[in-house]
Every structure is written in C-alpha cells, then in structure tokens.
Motif scaffolding. Structure first.
Motif, short mmCIF file in Angstrom:
data_model
loop_
_atom_site.label_atom_id
_atom_site.label_comp_id
_atom_site.label_asym_id
_atom_site.label_seq_id
_atom_site.Cartn_x
_atom_site.Cartn_y
_atom_site.Cartn_z
N ARG A 125 0.84 -1.21 0.00
CA ARG A 125 0.00 0.00 0.00
C ARG A 125 0.86 1.25 0.00
N LEU A 126 1.96 1.22 0.74
CA LEU A 126 2.87 2.37 0.78
C LEU A 126 3.46 2.62 -0.59
N ASP A 127 3.88 1.57 -1.27
CA ASP A 127 4.41 1.72 -2.63
C ASP A 127 3.35 2.29 -3.56
N ASP A 128 2.13 1.78 -3.46
CA ASP A 128 1.04 2.28 -4.31
C ASP A 128 0.75 3.75 -4.02
N ASP A 129 0.75 4.12 -2.73
CA ASP A 129 0.49 5.51 -2.35
C ASP A 129 1.59 6.43 -2.86
N LEU A 130 2.84 6.02 -2.74
CA LEU A 130 3.95 6.83 -3.23
C LEU A 130 3.90 6.98 -4.74
N LEU A 133 1.16 6.86 -6.62
CA LEU A 133 0.04 7.75 -6.91
C LEU A 133 0.42 9.20 -6.63
N LEU A 134 1.06 9.44 -5.49
CA LEU A 134 1.49 10.80 -5.14
C LEU A 134 2.46 11.34 -6.17
N SER A 135 3.41 10.53 -6.57
CA SER A 135 4.40 10.93 -7.54
C SER A 135 3.74 11.29 -8.88
N GLU A 136 2.85 10.43 -9.36
CA GLU A 136 2.18 10.68 -10.63
C GLU A 136 1.31 11.94 -10.56
N THR A 137 0.62 12.12 -9.45
CA THR A 137 -0.25 13.29 -9.29
C THR A 137 0.58 14.57 -9.27
N LEU A 138 1.67 14.56 -8.52
CA LEU A 138 2.53 15.74 -8.44
C LEU A 138 3.13 16.06 -9.80
#
Length: 99
Positions: free
Chosen positions: A7-12, A14-19
């Motif tokens: 989940r942490l990898d997925d969240d990072l 997603l955050l990276s792509e969004t930013l």
C-alpha cells in the motif's frame, strides 16, 4: 512483500504521478514565484524517488543476506535445520487447525 509495504508503494506511486501531472499543467509559466515553486517541487519529488529507491535496494540487500545466512546454517547443520523446519511446520499446522 507485506500488505502495508504494498500500500505504501502504491500511495507513493500515486502521489508521484499526481505531483508530476500538477507540475506539468498548472500555473503561469511567466510568474517567477511559480517557476521557483515548480523547481522546488521537482527537486523534492526527485529526492523522494531517490530515497525510496535506495531504501528498497537496502531492504533487498538485507533480505538477501538473511537468506544466505540461513542457507549457510542449514548446510553446516542439516539436522538442526530439519528440526527447525519440523517445529515451524508443527506450529503452523496447529495455528491453522485452530481456525
């Protein structure tokens, strides 16, 4: 990999792509404050990506070392390895039987 790490990898990710998307699409390119903020955000994103990559490499290396140590132990002391495996199997079997 454990569910929390996944989940942490997925969240990072997603955050990276969004930013990255926000940095590509927002702000007035002529605004100096926007340019400075964009540069800082890009640098922060690159720093986070590098740290996550380094941490991943470190965990992989540590896990690989543990596997090698376990393999060496079992090769040096095969009967103890068989005993540990049997005990672990027994405990696991008892735990699964309780369900």
């Amino acid at each position: 990999m454990q569910p929390y790490e996944s989940r942490l990898d997925d969240d990072l990710t997603l955050l990276s792509e969004t930013l990255e998307e926000v940095l590509r699409s927002s702000g007035d390119p002529a605004d100096q404050k926007y340019i400075e903020l964009k540069e800082r955000a890009e640098q922060a994103l690159n720093d986070v990506k590098a740290r996550v990559s380094n941490a991943s490499d470190t965990y992989y290396y540590r896990a690989k070392q543990a596997v090698y140590r376990a393999d060496d132990y079992v090769r040096e002391k095969p009967w103890q390895g068989i005993g540990v495996g049997a005990a672990a199997g027994l405990v696991l079997g008892l735990l699964l039987a309780r369900r």
